[in-house]
Write an enzyme that holds these catalytic residues in place. Structure first.
Site, mmCIF file in Angstrom:
data_model
loop_
_atom_site.group_PDB
_atom_site.id
_atom_site.type_symbol
_atom_site.label_atom_id
_atom_site.label_comp_id
_atom_site.label_asym_id
_atom_site.label_seq_id
_atom_site.Cartn_x
_atom_site.Cartn_y
_atom_site.Cartn_z
ATOM 1 N N ASN A 12 -33.425 -16.975 -23.069
ATOM 2 C CA ASN A 12 -32.051 -17.333 -23.397
ATOM 3 C C ASN A 12 -32.028 -18.840 -23.652
ATOM 4 O O ASN A 12 -32.056 -19.625 -22.717
ATOM 5 C CB ASN A 12 -31.140 -16.947 -22.219
ATOM 6 C CG ASN A 12 -29.724 -17.434 -22.396
ATOM 7 O OD1 ASN A 12 -29.340 -17.887 -23.479
ATOM 8 N ND2 ASN A 12 -28.938 -17.353 -21.329
ATOM 9 N N LYS A 14 -29.704 -20.630 -24.750
ATOM 10 C CA LYS A 14 -28.373 -21.215 -24.533
ATOM 11 C C LYS A 14 -28.018 -22.141 -25.696
ATOM 12 O O LYS A 14 -28.490 -21.946 -26.807
ATOM 13 C CB LYS A 14 -28.318 -21.924 -23.168
ATOM 14 C CG LYS A 14 -28.844 -21.032 -22.043
ATOM 15 C CD LYS A 14 -28.464 -21.515 -20.685
ATOM 16 C CE LYS A 14 -29.023 -20.554 -19.652
ATOM 17 N NZ LYS A 14 -28.549 -20.824 -18.315
ATOM 18 N N HIS A 96 -23.082 -12.846 -19.899
ATOM 19 C CA HIS A 96 -23.801 -13.911 -19.193
ATOM 20 C C HIS A 96 -22.823 -14.671 -18.299
ATOM 21 O O HIS A 96 -21.654 -14.833 -18.647
ATOM 22 C CB HIS A 96 -24.460 -14.860 -20.206
ATOM 23 C CG HIS A 96 -25.371 -15.834 -19.532
ATOM 24 N ND1 HIS A 96 -24.904 -16.996 -18.960
ATOM 25 C CD2 HIS A 96 -26.709 -15.794 -19.293
ATOM 26 C CE1 HIS A 96 -25.927 -17.626 -18.396
ATOM 27 N NE2 HIS A 96 -27.027 -16.922 -18.583
ATOM 28 N N GLU A 98 -22.319 -17.653 -17.812
ATOM 29 C CA GLU A 98 -21.625 -18.783 -18.454
ATOM 30 C C GLU A 98 -20.471 -18.279 -19.320
ATOM 31 O O GLU A 98 -19.454 -18.949 -19.461
ATOM 32 C CB GLU A 98 -22.637 -19.625 -19.235
ATOM 33 C CG GLU A 98 -23.487 -20.460 -18.275
ATOM 34 C CD GLU A 98 -24.941 -20.614 -18.657
ATOM 35 O OE1 GLU A 98 -25.273 -20.505 -19.850
ATOM 36 O OE2 GLU A 98 -25.766 -20.851 -17.742
ATOM 37 N N GLU A 168 -28.521 -11.721 -12.535
ATOM 38 C CA GLU A 168 -28.655 -13.177 -12.491
ATOM 39 C C GLU A 168 -27.660 -13.756 -11.495
ATOM 40 O O GLU A 168 -26.491 -13.986 -11.838
ATOM 41 C CB GLU A 168 -28.382 -13.775 -13.873
ATOM 42 C CG GLU A 168 -29.301 -13.266 -14.964
ATOM 43 C CD GLU A 168 -29.350 -14.229 -16.142
ATOM 44 O OE1 GLU A 168 -30.427 -14.753 -16.424
ATOM 45 O OE2 GLU A 168 -28.294 -14.481 -16.756
ATOM 46 N N GLY A 174 -30.067 -22.174 -13.535
ATOM 47 C CA GLY A 174 -30.137 -23.590 -13.908
ATOM 48 C C GLY A 174 -30.142 -24.544 -12.728
ATOM 49 O O GLY A 174 -29.988 -25.744 -12.885
ATOM 50 N N SER A 214 -33.520 -19.509 -12.724
ATOM 51 C CA SER A 214 -34.598 -20.442 -12.392
ATOM 52 C C SER A 214 -35.993 -19.799 -12.327
ATOM 53 O O SER A 214 -36.828 -20.189 -11.509
ATOM 54 C CB SER A 214 -34.283 -21.204 -11.096
ATOM 55 O OG SER A 214 -33.089 -21.946 -11.248
HETATM 56 P P1 PGA Z 1 -32.299 -20.534 -16.021
HETATM 57 O O1 PGA Z 1 -31.207 -19.639 -16.792
HETATM 58 O O2 PGA Z 1 -33.629 -19.843 -16.180
HETATM 59 O O3 PGA Z 1 -32.264 -21.871 -16.727
HETATM 60 O O4 PGA Z 1 -31.871 -20.613 -14.595
HETATM 61 C C1 PGA Z 1 -31.276 -18.241 -16.789
HETATM 62 C C2 PGA Z 1 -30.132 -17.667 -17.582
HETATM 63 O O5 PGA Z 1 -29.031 -18.227 -17.535
HETATM 64 O O6 PGA Z 1 -30.289 -16.661 -18.279
#
Ligand code: PGA
Length: 251
Positions: A12, A14, A96, A98, A168, A174, A214
């Site tokens: 992803n 982003k 997601h 976000e 997640e 993140g 992460s």
């Molecule tokens: P990250 O994000 O690996 O940077 O923690 C995962 C995601 O949001 O899909």
């Protein structure tokens, strides 16, 4: 049992990248991430979907990061599943955290988006996961089940062949705070049991439940070795050659 489910690794990206950095990612993906034992999907920003689909190896799937619940119309700034499909992409990430927590998408909207995307023929990476305060209040399962139920309510049993669930935990995204393999395995196992009751034993056994939050080159082997963790959705580390190590986590 897990060996029947093909290992799945999604990147992803982003809201990151430009043509130069996208070219670099495509280069290492094409060189080192094509593996018959692993389903690999990359998720660029909508602006680059067409470009990436043209340049990345056809064995690698390409996913939009979001789309709206209708084909076209007066929805300034949004993209439809039909458009993602039209430029040759196969997947879309929906729900997601976000999208849910920065852009305020409700469980119901996510369910409707999943329903529409599947109808166009896209496959869906459906994301669920609890916030830190929800985990601390002992609501992890309740939140994951509620978010998944909103999707179940919008789709048919046969649609499950085209869905991957990404668990997640919001507190792990993140932040560098990965869920421990035990914490992730526990949620995946409970979710699979719950799906058996709510959908069917077949779906529960065959649906891939991947972990995100992460994931990196250092922790992917341990996480990927758990019986109910069928792969990953990778954010930050998917922009770097670490992604290659994550794709090969089961090797
Ligand atoms: P990250 O994000 O690996 O940077 O923690 C995962 C995601 O949001 O899909």
């Amino acid at each position: 049992m897990s060996s029947q489910r093909k290992f799945f690794v999604g990147g992803n990206w982003k809201m990151n990248g430009n043509k130069q950095s996208v070219d670099k990612i495509i280069e290492f993906v094409n060189k080192d991430c094509v593996d018959p034992d692993v389903e690999v999907v990359v998720g660029p920003s909508a602006i680059y979907l067409d470009y990436v689909r043209q340049k990345v190896n056809p064995a690698v799937g390409v996913a939009g990061q979001n789309c709206y619940k209708v084909a076209s119309g007066a929805f300034t700034g949004d993209n439809s599943a039909d458009m993602i499909k039209d430029v040759g992409c196969e997947w879309v990430i929906l729900g997601h955290s976000e999208r849910r927590h920065v852009f305020g998408e409700s469980d119901q909207l996510v369910g409707e988006k999943v329903q529409y995307a599947l109808k166009t023929g896209l496959k869906v990476i459906a994301c669920i996961g609890e916030k830190l305060e929800e985990r601390e209040a002992g609501q992890t399962e309740a939140v994951c089940f509620r978010q998944t139920q909103a999707i179940i309510d919008c789709i048919q049993k046969s649609d499950w062949a085209n869905i991957v669930i990404a668990y997640e935990p919001v507190w792990a995204i993140g932040t560098g705070k990965t869920a421990t393999p035990e914490q992730a395995q526990e949620v995946h196992e409970k979710l699979r049991k719950w799906l058996k009751e709510k959908v069917s034993a077949d779906v529960a056994n065959s649906v891939r439940i991947i972990y995100g939050g992460s994931v990196n080159a250092g922790n992917c082997k341990d996480l990927g070795g758990r019986p109910d963790i069928d792969g990953f959705l990778v954010g930050g580390a998917s922009l770097k050659p670490d992604f290659i190590t994550i794709v090969k986590a089961r090797k």
